[in-house]
Design a protein around this motif. Structure first.
Motif, PDB file in Angstrom:
ATOM      1  N   VAL A   4      -7.165 -47.224  -3.718  1.00 36.26           N
ATOM      2  CA  VAL A   4      -7.633 -45.841  -3.891  1.00 36.26           C
ATOM      3  C   VAL A   4      -9.142 -45.755  -3.688  1.00 36.26           C
ATOM      4  N   HIS A   5      -9.872 -46.715  -4.269  1.00 43.86           N
ATOM      5  CA  HIS A   5     -11.331 -46.710  -4.160  1.00 43.86           C
ATOM      6  C   HIS A   5     -11.778 -46.869  -2.707  1.00 43.86           C
ATOM      7  N   GLU A   6     -11.252 -47.876  -2.032  1.00 32.73           N
ATOM      8  CA  GLU A   6     -11.677 -48.129  -0.656  1.00 32.73           C
ATOM      9  C   GLU A   6     -11.164 -47.048   0.302  1.00 32.73           C
ATOM     10  N   TRP A   7      -9.997 -46.482  -0.006  1.00 29.65           N
ATOM     11  CA  TRP A   7      -9.497 -45.390   0.825  1.00 29.65           C
ATOM     12  C   TRP A   7     -10.427 -44.186   0.741  1.00 29.65           C
ATOM     13  N   GLY A   8     -11.042 -43.979  -0.438  1.00 32.31           N
ATOM     14  CA  GLY A   8     -12.016 -42.897  -0.586  1.00 32.31           C
ATOM     15  C   GLY A   8     -13.186 -43.074   0.369  1.00 32.31           C
ATOM     16  N   HIS A   9     -13.725 -44.297   0.432  1.00 33.32           N
ATOM     17  CA  HIS A   9     -14.809 -44.581   1.402  1.00 33.32           C
ATOM     18  C   HIS A   9     -14.302 -44.385   2.828  1.00 33.32           C
ATOM     19  N   PHE A  10     -13.114 -44.926   3.095  1.00 36.54           N
ATOM     20  CA  PHE A  10     -12.556 -44.941   4.448  1.00 36.54           C
ATOM     21  C   PHE A  10     -12.326 -43.527   4.988  1.00 36.54           C
ATOM     22  N   ILE A  11     -11.658 -42.693   4.205  1.00 31.01           N
ATOM     23  CA  ILE A  11     -11.274 -41.374   4.712  1.00 31.01           C
ATOM     24  C   ILE A  11     -12.483 -40.479   4.919  1.00 31.01           C
ATOM     25  N   ILE A  12     -13.479 -40.572   4.018  1.00 33.86           N
ATOM     26  CA  ILE A  12     -14.691 -39.755   4.179  1.00 33.86           C
ATOM     27  C   ILE A  12     -15.484 -40.232   5.392  1.00 33.86           C
ATOM     28  N   ALA A  13     -15.545 -41.573   5.574  1.00 34.79           N
ATOM     29  CA  ALA A  13     -16.249 -42.106   6.752  1.00 34.79           C
ATOM     30  C   ALA A  13     -15.592 -41.609   8.032  1.00 34.79           C
ATOM     31  N   ARG A  14     -14.272 -41.683   8.088  1.00 33.32           N
ATOM     32  CA  ARG A  14     -13.552 -41.225   9.283  1.00 33.32           C
ATOM     33  C   ARG A  14     -13.777 -39.736   9.526  1.00 33.32           C
ATOM     34  N   LYS A  15     -13.714 -38.938   8.469  1.00 39.54           N
ATOM     35  CA  LYS A  15     -13.924 -37.494   8.598  1.00 39.54           C
ATOM     36  C   LYS A  15     -15.359 -37.183   9.033  1.00 39.54           C
ATOM     37  N   SER A  16     -16.287 -38.089   8.700  1.00 39.23           N
ATOM     38  CA  SER A  16     -17.691 -37.881   9.063  1.00 39.23           C
ATOM     39  C   SER A  16     -18.026 -38.444  10.433  1.00 39.23           C
ATOM     40  N   GLY A  17     -17.031 -39.047  11.087  1.00 41.05           N
ATOM     41  CA  GLY A  17     -17.266 -39.601  12.416  1.00 41.05           C
ATOM     42  C   GLY A  17     -17.899 -40.968  12.409  1.00 41.05           C
ATOM     43  N   ILE A  18     -17.792 -41.675  11.297  1.00 42.68           N
ATOM     44  CA  ILE A  18     -18.352 -43.024  11.188  1.00 42.68           C
ATOM     45  C   ILE A  18     -17.252 -44.042  11.479  1.00 42.68           C
ATOM     46  N   ARG A  19     -17.542 -45.005  12.317  1.00 37.50           N
ATOM     47  CA  ARG A  19     -16.556 -46.022  12.671  1.00 37.50           C
ATOM     48  C   ARG A  19     -16.387 -47.013  11.512  1.00 37.50           C
ATOM     49  N   VAL A  20     -15.138 -47.239  11.116  1.00 36.29           N
ATOM     50  CA  VAL A  20     -14.820 -48.224  10.074  1.00 36.29           C
ATOM     51  C   VAL A  20     -14.264 -49.458  10.766  1.00 36.29           C
ATOM     52  N   GLU A  21     -15.010 -50.564  10.684  1.00 30.99           N
ATOM     53  CA  GLU A  21     -14.606 -51.775  11.389  1.00 30.99           C
ATOM     54  C   GLU A  21     -13.549 -52.575  10.629  1.00 30.99           C
ATOM     55  N   LYS A  22     -13.683 -52.618   9.271  1.00 32.43           N
ATOM     56  CA  LYS A  22     -12.728 -53.385   8.466  1.00 32.43           C
ATOM     57  C   LYS A  22     -12.382 -52.633   7.187  1.00 32.43           C
ATOM     58  N   PHE A  23     -11.129 -52.762   6.780  1.00 27.54           N
ATOM     59  CA  PHE A  23     -10.647 -52.245   5.505  1.00 27.54           C
ATOM     60  C   PHE A  23      -9.929 -53.418   4.843  1.00 27.54           C
ATOM     61  N   SER A  24     -10.573 -54.015   3.839  1.00 29.34           N
ATOM     62  CA  SER A  24     -10.041 -55.237   3.230  1.00 29.34           C
ATOM     63  C   SER A  24      -9.656 -55.022   1.775  1.00 29.34           C
ATOM     64  N   ILE A  25      -8.456 -55.467   1.445  1.00 29.00           N
ATOM     65  CA  ILE A  25      -8.017 -55.525   0.055  1.00 29.00           C
ATOM     66  C   ILE A  25      -8.108 -56.990  -0.362  1.00 29.00           C
ATOM     67  N   GLY A  26      -9.047 -57.297  -1.252  1.00 29.31           N
ATOM     68  CA  GLY A  26      -9.281 -58.674  -1.651  1.00 29.31           C
ATOM     69  C   GLY A  26     -10.438 -59.292  -0.884  1.00 29.31           C
ATOM     70  N   PHE A  27     -10.840 -60.474  -1.343  1.00 30.93           N
ATOM     71  CA  PHE A  27     -11.934 -61.222  -0.723  1.00 30.93           C
ATOM     72  C   PHE A  27     -11.432 -62.603  -0.303  1.00 30.93           C
ATOM     73  N   GLY A  28     -12.255 -63.269   0.495  1.00 31.64           N
ATOM     74  CA  GLY A  28     -11.919 -64.634   0.892  1.00 31.64           C
ATOM     75  C   GLY A  28     -11.063 -64.697   2.142  1.00 31.64           C
ATOM     76  N   PRO A  29     -10.344 -65.816   2.311  1.00 31.55           N
ATOM     77  CA  PRO A  29      -9.517 -66.018   3.513  1.00 31.55           C
ATOM     78  C   PRO A  29      -8.474 -64.924   3.697  1.00 31.55           C
TER      79      PRO A  29
END
Length: 462
Positions: free
Chosen positions: A16-41
């Motif tokens: 939910v948190h990262e989707w908030g960043h993602f959807i607003i970025a997309r609506k603002s015309g900002i390219r989202v290169e990665k959407f990651s759930i978790g860290f590491g490998p």
């Protein structure tokens, strides 16, 4: 299963948190290169039209990588390339401040929205709470050797206020006491129709590893505290003693007792020596002798019985759709104020970090909430989402609030901050957060297993 529920809860919050960043970025015309759930490998990934969606090994957070979020770092020192990235129409840096601000705030705002939207469903589904929490704060009893006993608080006193803050329900009084350990207070109570002003100091709870306040008037020591046997643990010390579910314990070692707390205190003080228990069973007196066994989880001597839970002592908070929305919004607002108060008192050093729960305690709480039913699990999820949203707005580098701070400073000085300044600030913020996380996790370990006990066991291996 505790780990499973922890991962489910944390996964929902992170998505939910990262989707908030993602959807607003997309609506603002900002390219989202990665959407990651978790860290590491990376465990697995899917390449979208312009975004790589991935799930990583460590499910303790997530992130979105925005194109042009840091042109200097992305250009690896190539000044011309950095300028080109910053000027690109789909670059984060190249967008007007309002779009960048909206993108940064999208994550925490979505966490707050989740709480406000889901909480009404909690009260539509229903959650069980002790009935006493909804009742007026009338003192049911006073524990011996407690701060309340020292200032002559009495059974029947009605709590009106603590430090000028008025209360209508026991639940609010309990929250206040627990969050104010080692604090001097002025309490106003009504006794026989006359107001009395009481001054005392809240101490640390004597029966908890967690640092929380204690007065000795908390209703859990008296409400539903009858010494009635519930379940008997299979193969525990009491299993073959003859004790049965429903027995009312009347004495321990021939000393009369009237509460479950008195009984457990005497059992824990036995140090493993045999004890005699007197009981009433359908009006007939009886007695047994049991040898308590040391329980590693409880860090105490126990006899393997649970307290009978009277269902009449609990109420189900379940309402019609209209009232569920009202109660949900009110509860979310109340929890928001509670979270803000905790944050304020932490930063003013009025509250110890030891009151905080880290990943181990959160995992325990998620498992317990799930076992209590869907309503309780959703309540836990909403509370955690609120805390995640609010804490992420703090002006600390590496948090979303830190990015807002950078943008505010850049707006004031009318030029971008240098990469060096940002890196130093980010590293400082990361060090502070990691240090706090280590302390909180250390506190979790001590609370659950006991650091002293672990050290003693470790020494025994050598």
């Amino acid at each position: 299963m505790t780990l499973v529920f922890f991962i489910i809860a944390l996964g929902i919050l992170v998505i939910v948190h990262e989707w908030g960043h993602f959807i607003i970025a997309r609506k603002s015309g900002i390219r989202v290169e990665k959407f990651s759930i978790g860290f590491g490998p990376t465990l697995f990934k899917i390449q979208g039209r312009e975004t790589e969606f991935r799930v990583a090994l460590l499910p303790l957070g997530g992130y979105v990588k925005l194109y042009g979020e840091d042109p200097e770092a992305e250009a690896e020192g190539d000044e011309q390339k950095a300028k080109a990235i910053a000027a690109s129409p789909d670059s984060f840096t190249g967008k007007p401040a309002r779009f960048r601000l909206a993108t940064v705030l999208g994550g925490p705002v979505m966490n707050l929205v989740l709480a406000f939207v889901v909480m009404p469903f909690v009260f539509l589904i229903g959650r069980q709470v002790p009935a006493i929490l909804e009742k007026p704060p009338v003192i049911l009893g006073v524990m011996e050797n407690s701060p309340a006993k020292a200032v002559n608080l009495e059974k029947g006193d009605i709590i009106q206020s603590i430090n000028e803050e008025s209360f209508q329900k026991w639940g609010d009084v309990l929250n206040w006491i627990m969050l104010h350990p080692n604090q001097e207070i002025k309490m106003v109570v009504t006794r026989d129709g006359v107001e009395k002003e009481i001054h005392t100091t809240i101490t640390d709870a004597p029966d908890s590893r967690q640092k929380m306040g204690y007065l000795g008037i908390e209703p859990q020591y008296f409400w539903g505290n009858d010494p009635i046997v519930g379940d008997i643990v299979a193969n525990g010390p009491a299993f073959s003693s003859g004790l049965k579910s429903g027995d009312f314990i009347t004495a321990v070692n021939d000393e009369k007792i009237s509460t479950w707390t008195q009984m457990t205190d005497k059992i824990r003080a036995s140090n493993g020596k045999p004890i005699s228990l007197g009981y009433l069973r359908q009006g007939v007196e009886g007695g047994v002798t049991i040898t308590p066994a040391y329980n590693e989880d409880a860090k105490a001597y126990l006899i393997g019985i649970t307290r009978f839970t009277n269902p009449d002592l609990y109420v189900v908070q379940k309402f019609s759709p209209g009232k569920a929305i009202t109660h949900g919004l009110q509860e979310t607002y109340r929890l928001s104020l509670l979270t803000l108060d905790v944050v304020k008192r932490l930063f003013s050093f009025d509250l110890s970090y030891k009151t905080l729960g880290g990943p181990l305690q959160i995992a325990q709480a998620s498992g317990q909430a799930a076992k209590s039913g869907l309503g309780e699990f959703l309540y836990f999820l909403c509370f955690m989402s609120l805390q995640l949203g609010i804490l992420n707005l703090l002006p600390i580098p590496v948090l979303d609030g830190g990015h807002v701070l950078f943008m505010a400073i850049e707006g004031i000085i009318r030029r971008p901050l240098s990469l060096k300044v940002k890196m130093v600030a980010m590293q400082t913020g990361m060090a502070l957060l990691l240090g706090l996380m280590i302390l909180i996790t250390f506190n979790d370990v001590d609370r659950i297993w006991g650091i002293g006990d672990l050290i003693t066991k470790a020494k025994g291996l050598f």
